[in-house]
Design a protein around this motif. Sequence first.
Motif, PDB file in Angstrom:
ATOM      1  N   UNK A  67     -58.351 -46.647 123.857  1.00  0.00           N
ATOM      2  CA  UNK A  67     -58.047 -45.572 124.803  1.00  0.00           C
ATOM      3  C   UNK A  67     -57.941 -44.236 124.071  1.00  0.00           C
ATOM      4  N   UNK A  68     -57.313 -44.289 122.890  1.00  0.00           N
ATOM      5  CA  UNK A  68     -57.151 -43.071 122.102  1.00  0.00           C
ATOM      6  C   UNK A  68     -58.520 -42.545 121.658  1.00  0.00           C
ATOM      7  N   UNK A  69     -59.362 -43.454 121.180  1.00  0.00           N
ATOM      8  CA  UNK A  69     -60.710 -43.053 120.753  1.00  0.00           C
ATOM      9  C   UNK A  69     -61.497 -42.498 121.939  1.00  0.00           C
ATOM     10  N   UNK A  70     -61.322 -43.127 123.083  1.00  0.00           N
ATOM     11  CA  UNK A  70     -62.055 -42.753 124.296  1.00  0.00           C
ATOM     12  C   UNK A  70     -61.803 -41.300 124.660  1.00  0.00           C
ATOM     13  N   UNK A  71     -60.588 -40.844 124.412  1.00  0.00           N
ATOM     14  CA  UNK A  71     -60.229 -39.477 124.780  1.00  0.00           C
ATOM     15  C   UNK A  71     -60.337 -38.490 123.613  1.00  0.00           C
ATOM     16  N   UNK A  72     -60.905 -38.944 122.486  1.00  0.00           N
ATOM     17  CA  UNK A  72     -60.886 -38.100 121.285  1.00  0.00           C
ATOM     18  C   UNK A  72     -62.224 -37.382 121.093  1.00  0.00           C
ATOM     19  N   UNK A  73     -62.148 -36.069 120.974  1.00  0.00           N
ATOM     20  CA  UNK A  73     -63.369 -35.271 120.768  1.00  0.00           C
ATOM     21  C   UNK A  73     -64.028 -35.549 119.419  1.00  0.00           C
ATOM     22  N   UNK A  74     -63.271 -36.157 118.509  1.00  0.00           N
ATOM     23  CA  UNK A  74     -63.849 -36.464 117.182  1.00  0.00           C
ATOM     24  C   UNK A  74     -65.082 -37.349 117.300  1.00  0.00           C
ATOM     25  N   UNK A  75     -65.231 -38.013 118.443  1.00  0.00           N
ATOM     26  CA  UNK A  75     -66.349 -38.937 118.591  1.00  0.00           C
ATOM     27  C   UNK A  75     -67.678 -38.233 118.823  1.00  0.00           C
ATOM     28  N   UNK A  76     -67.649 -36.921 119.043  1.00  0.00           N
ATOM     29  CA  UNK A  76     -68.915 -36.202 119.166  1.00  0.00           C
ATOM     30  C   UNK A  76     -69.100 -35.320 117.943  1.00  0.00           C
ATOM     31  N   UNK A  77     -70.378 -35.052 117.647  1.00  0.00           N
ATOM     32  CA  UNK A  77     -70.693 -34.339 116.409  1.00  0.00           C
ATOM     33  C   UNK A  77     -70.067 -32.951 116.380  1.00  0.00           C
ATOM     34  N   UNK A  78     -70.086 -32.260 117.533  1.00  0.00           N
ATOM     35  CA  UNK A  78     -69.556 -30.891 117.542  1.00  0.00           C
ATOM     36  C   UNK A  78     -68.080 -30.855 117.920  1.00  0.00           C
TER      37      UNK A  78
END
Lengths: 407, 309
Positions: free
Chosen positions: B34-45
Amino acid sequence: MRLPAYRPLFIVAGLLTALTYLWHESTSPDLERRHHLQEILRIIELHDAELMRDILLARAGLLPNYDALSKTGHALETISQDLLSASQSSAEMADTPLAQSAQQLSQTLQAKLTEVEYFKSDNALLRNSMTYFTKVGQNLDVKAKLPAKVERLWQLMFSFLETPEADLAQAIQRELASLEQHKSLPPEYTSLIAHGRLIVDLLPRLDVSLRGIIQIPIADKLAALQAELLQYSMSIEKRAQTYRLMLYVVALCLVVYLLYQFVRLRLSNESLRRAHEQLQQESNERLHAEIALRASEERLRSMTDSAHEAIISVDSLAKVVSWNRGAEAMFGYSETTMLGQPLLLLIPEHDAYIHDSILTRKSTNTDAGAVQLQGQRQDGKGFPLELSLSSWSRGNDFFHDGNYSRH
Amino acid sequence: MVWLCLAWPVFALESLAPLPLSTNVDEAKRQLGERLFHDNKLSAQNNRSCASCHPLDHAAMDGLPRAEANDGTHSLRNTPSLFNVGFNFFYNWDGVVSTLEAHTEKVMLNPKVMNTSWSALLASLQADADYKKAFTQVYPTGLIKENIVDAMVNFERSLITPNSRFDQFLRGNQHALSDSEQQGYRLFTSLGCAACHQGINIGGNLFQKFGVFAQPKSLAKDPGRYSVTNNERDKGVYRVPSLRNVAVTAPYFHDGSAATLAEAVDTMAHDQLGRTLSEQERNLLLEFLTTLTGEYQGKPVVGGVVTSQ
């Protein structure tokens, strides 16, 4: 000298290394992986049977929905990936007929699943059209002014659904075409014509596709892979068997060699013990002799020391080896000074005599009788002396005893 | 003499099934996901997370006809709702992958969507002590690629919307649906919608050509499943989408060409079933379709366009 002593150690170490290597090679290799593969094949067989059951149910319209079929397809896809990775995970298995067989089975499964997906799509359309066609047939609108032979369409269609033959298909197409010509056709008949055409088009194709799916030789590929797996198992087991035999032979060699070394050790221990006993005996004898010699020398010494005459022993080179108190008193030299000194020091003018009587009369042990000579003391004064000479030998050493008395 | 006639309902094979009321995903992994799902770190920019296009308070989809690509220059296909994604058997409109794990990874690495790379993502997550600690607690192998995907998949599997009124009806509560909704349901099956929209997810387990009896109005240059299989017959073929929460997940179809559910129903009836619906039939169907809206974490799913941040 050192190497032969360590040789048994090297041989034993070598044999142990060989044993370890053979033991390692003789364990049944890949046992777990082979069991895993066997398990995968069993699961594929089960899922494939399940898939075929659901496909036939779907064709018969008895499958409530496609979830179960999709789930089985999904499981087969996953297990086929597992099969690929299991058959290629070990270096020994890769590129073997076994791995090739596994790849073939996996590809065949993939091909089958692709066909099943098309079958599902077509079957869904066909069932829907068939349902619609039947439903319209059940509620034939008698009031609508339709061609009299419209019942014939259903008759033909039911026959076609039973046996989808080409001439029936053509007859249906003709009926549908003539129905289409009809003016003021109710809207459900427009749909009916579309669905009818879809059935006529799709049903033969679906059955071809179904027969194709049934004929996909999953069972053959499974059997081939099973055979390859057996073959592979047998070949590597045979190899392991050979290594086991070699392991036994080497172990036997090791035992025999150790026994041989043990016997040798026992034998050399025995001879050593005997040599030791002999040595002990000899040393005891020698000790006794030594003690006797000491005693006699001691006796001699006390005798010579107590004598007033000078008693001097020289060796074969005319060097002084014993010097008693009488000699000390007569010549003035102390014992420590004289030991090892030439006899010539005492009788310098009689060098020829010394040469003759001492250095050359080696084996004489008879009493030569007394000789009159001129002696010389430490302070340089000469004096006449009478020398009586005797000699003996011990081993290779010659000794001469001189008995000197002053005149 | 009295003839007693009992009309036993013929038990038709129920082609639709209710969603389970709960999932048995691992709670710790779910939370991490859930935390990863909401984390902008998962996109390159660092400018979007999964939740950007799948906001859970907006029916887990963006409400746009077509999703905007990461670079803003491309339009992708319509964003499907992520709810009940664990019950699908194929992912993306063209079914390019068949596992949720593969799909999750594909979306993250897609240059037009999250545009990240494993090396960049791992580096950025490694830099966060909290993530490192959380992963080490949950997974023995710690913060690695497989575990990131696994945590997210666990979360995705937890995104279920059970207890819709229709599910209550399927579970035996005859009063969960009104008379007209029940009529709508009967129409749904008799018209043939349920030929494809069936199973637990009312779709999601089948491929079908978009336009069986007629060509739908907008068929933008999209090869559909052909891009996956390269088979001629797959041109214009798409995955049959799930109809769960369909009333709150407008717009519809792979290209978002139907703005309203009524429009979508008409297109489906005409192009897929070869039928023209009467006003009454359409309304009954629409009434039925609204009963497919479930609850996420006990609250009814609501939709709508997401206002851009």
